[in-house]
Design an enzyme around this catalytic site. Sequence first.
Site, PDB file in Angstrom:
ATOM      1  N   ASP A 252       0.806  -1.225   0.000  1.00 44.92           N
ATOM      2  CA  ASP A 252       0.000   0.000   0.000  1.00 44.92           C
ATOM      3  C   ASP A 252       0.839   1.275   0.000  1.00 44.92           C
ATOM      4  O   ASP A 252       0.556   2.218  -0.732  1.00 44.92           O
ATOM      5  CB  ASP A 252      -0.931   0.032   1.232  1.00 44.92           C
TER       6      ASP A 252
ATOM      7  N   GLN B 174       2.387   2.216  -3.483  1.00 45.80           N
ATOM      8  CA  GLN B 174       1.562   2.217  -4.692  1.00 45.80           C
ATOM      9  C   GLN B 174       1.450   3.599  -5.336  1.00 45.80           C
ATOM     10  O   GLN B 174       1.538   3.729  -6.559  1.00 45.80           O
ATOM     11  CB  GLN B 174       0.163   1.673  -4.384  1.00 45.80           C
TER      12      GLN B 174
ATOM     13  N   HIS C  10      -6.878  -4.180  -3.201  1.00 47.24           N
ATOM     14  CA  HIS C  10      -7.203  -3.470  -1.966  1.00 47.24           C
ATOM     15  C   HIS C  10      -7.409  -2.008  -2.342  1.00 47.24           C
ATOM     16  O   HIS C  10      -6.673  -1.461  -3.172  1.00 47.24           O
ATOM     17  CB  HIS C  10      -6.073  -3.621  -0.941  1.00 47.24           C
TER      18      HIS C  10
ATOM     19  N   ASP D 214     -11.742  -3.601   5.846  1.00 48.21           N
ATOM     20  CA  ASP D 214     -10.464  -4.312   5.899  1.00 48.21           C
ATOM     21  C   ASP D 214      -9.557  -3.709   6.973  1.00 48.21           C
ATOM     22  O   ASP D 214      -8.976  -4.433   7.794  1.00 48.21           O
ATOM     23  CB  ASP D 214      -9.780  -4.243   4.531  1.00 48.21           C
TER      24      ASP D 214
ATOM     25  N   GLU E 223      -8.365  -5.545  10.583  1.00 46.76           N
ATOM     26  CA  GLU E 223      -6.955  -5.705  10.952  1.00 46.76           C
ATOM     27  C   GLU E 223      -6.654  -5.072  12.312  1.00 46.76           C
ATOM     28  O   GLU E 223      -5.974  -5.667  13.149  1.00 46.76           O
ATOM     29  CB  GLU E 223      -6.071  -5.058   9.891  1.00 46.76           C
TER      30      GLU E 223
ATOM     31  N   GLU F 177      -1.399 -22.010  26.716  1.00 46.72           N
ATOM     32  CA  GLU F 177      -2.823 -21.794  26.970  1.00 46.72           C
ATOM     33  C   GLU F 177      -3.406 -20.585  26.248  1.00 46.72           C
ATOM     34  O   GLU F 177      -4.590 -20.597  25.888  1.00 46.72           O
ATOM     35  CB  GLU F 177      -3.077 -21.663  28.480  1.00 46.72           C
TER      36      GLU F 177
ATOM     37  N   SER G  39     -14.934 -28.457  24.657  1.00 38.35           N
ATOM     38  CA  SER G  39     -15.558 -29.062  25.834  1.00 38.35           C
ATOM     39  C   SER G  39     -16.691 -28.182  26.340  1.00 38.35           C
ATOM     40  O   SER G  39     -16.720 -26.970  26.098  1.00 38.35           O
ATOM     41  CB  SER G  39     -14.511 -29.236  26.945  1.00 38.35           C
TER      42      SER G  39
END
Length: 331
Positions: free
Chosen positions: A84, A87, A109, A192, A196, A228, A253
């Site tokens: 981006d 560009q 995009h 978008d 993010e 965890e 569970s």
Amino acid sequence: MAIKIYYDNDADLNLLKGKKVAIIGYGIQGRGQSLCLVDSGVDVIVSELPNTPNYEQAKKDGFNPVPAAEAARLADVIQILTQDHVQAKVYQEYIKPNLKKGKALCFSHGFNIHFKQIKPSKTIDVFMIAPKGPGALVRKMYEEGKGVPSLVAVFQDATGNALKIALAYAKALRATKAGVIETTFKEETETDLFGEQAVLCGGVSELIKAGFDTLVEAGYQPEIAYFEVLHELKLITDLIQEYGISGMRRRVSNTACYGDLTRGRRIITAKTRKEMQKILKEIQKGKFAREWIKENEAGRPNFDKLLKEGDGHKIEIVGKELRGMMPWMHK
């Protein structure tokens, strides 16, 4: 407003016959799209910087990469797949001088169009085909005779055929086998960025670190905390992606499901939701875009500082050691 979804019968691949498509940027998405287009019989020219890994990969894949200016001059459809923040520069210096009436600019995009970093001539078509998956997945699904769901948007229809050309491009990726959802550059860009920042990257990474810090500060071993709150996340996201949130809840569970149902809202509170709304407004008003553009113009001092700080978090140190114990992660 009813959602509009296009499929194979809505697209005519023949509209790309006799046209040359330029792919500017041979990264993961550029590579995936280029190879699919070629296999669909499309005439593709690739542009990539010499002496880079992507340039060498393009050569290995059978392309002869050329400078962006040459690609833009030769092509009828120019797909810009660089990052981006570069560009606008690429467009201004190399593409714009080589645009002629009737050509088309394509994006995956909408950032630079929506936030007016690129202001195309009114004489060309401007559309978006945005696969909702990385380039490697686009390629894999193509090779399996399937496709990745994609978005289509038309920003500018100079020829009267912009949508038809866009859908032909989507069909060349086999996206129309899965379904191509109509949207706008505004909607795609703003949702978008929000996804993010508030959920996929910003939200998730901060939630993981907060959970890790809470356990470690309470005296639990960092290694156990890592398993965890980070390692097992993939099990959950895989279930959510395949079956949705309700499906995930019925595949963990009952203890985990009850904890989800009764405690989740204590973490994502009304205050959190208000902050999400604030973030969305910053995106909608262009505040984030202006901040990110200025950050790049200044040489990314804050970006680099924050990235380095994140690298030093204990979860990264512990995680690197633990991933070394997982042979399935070794390439």
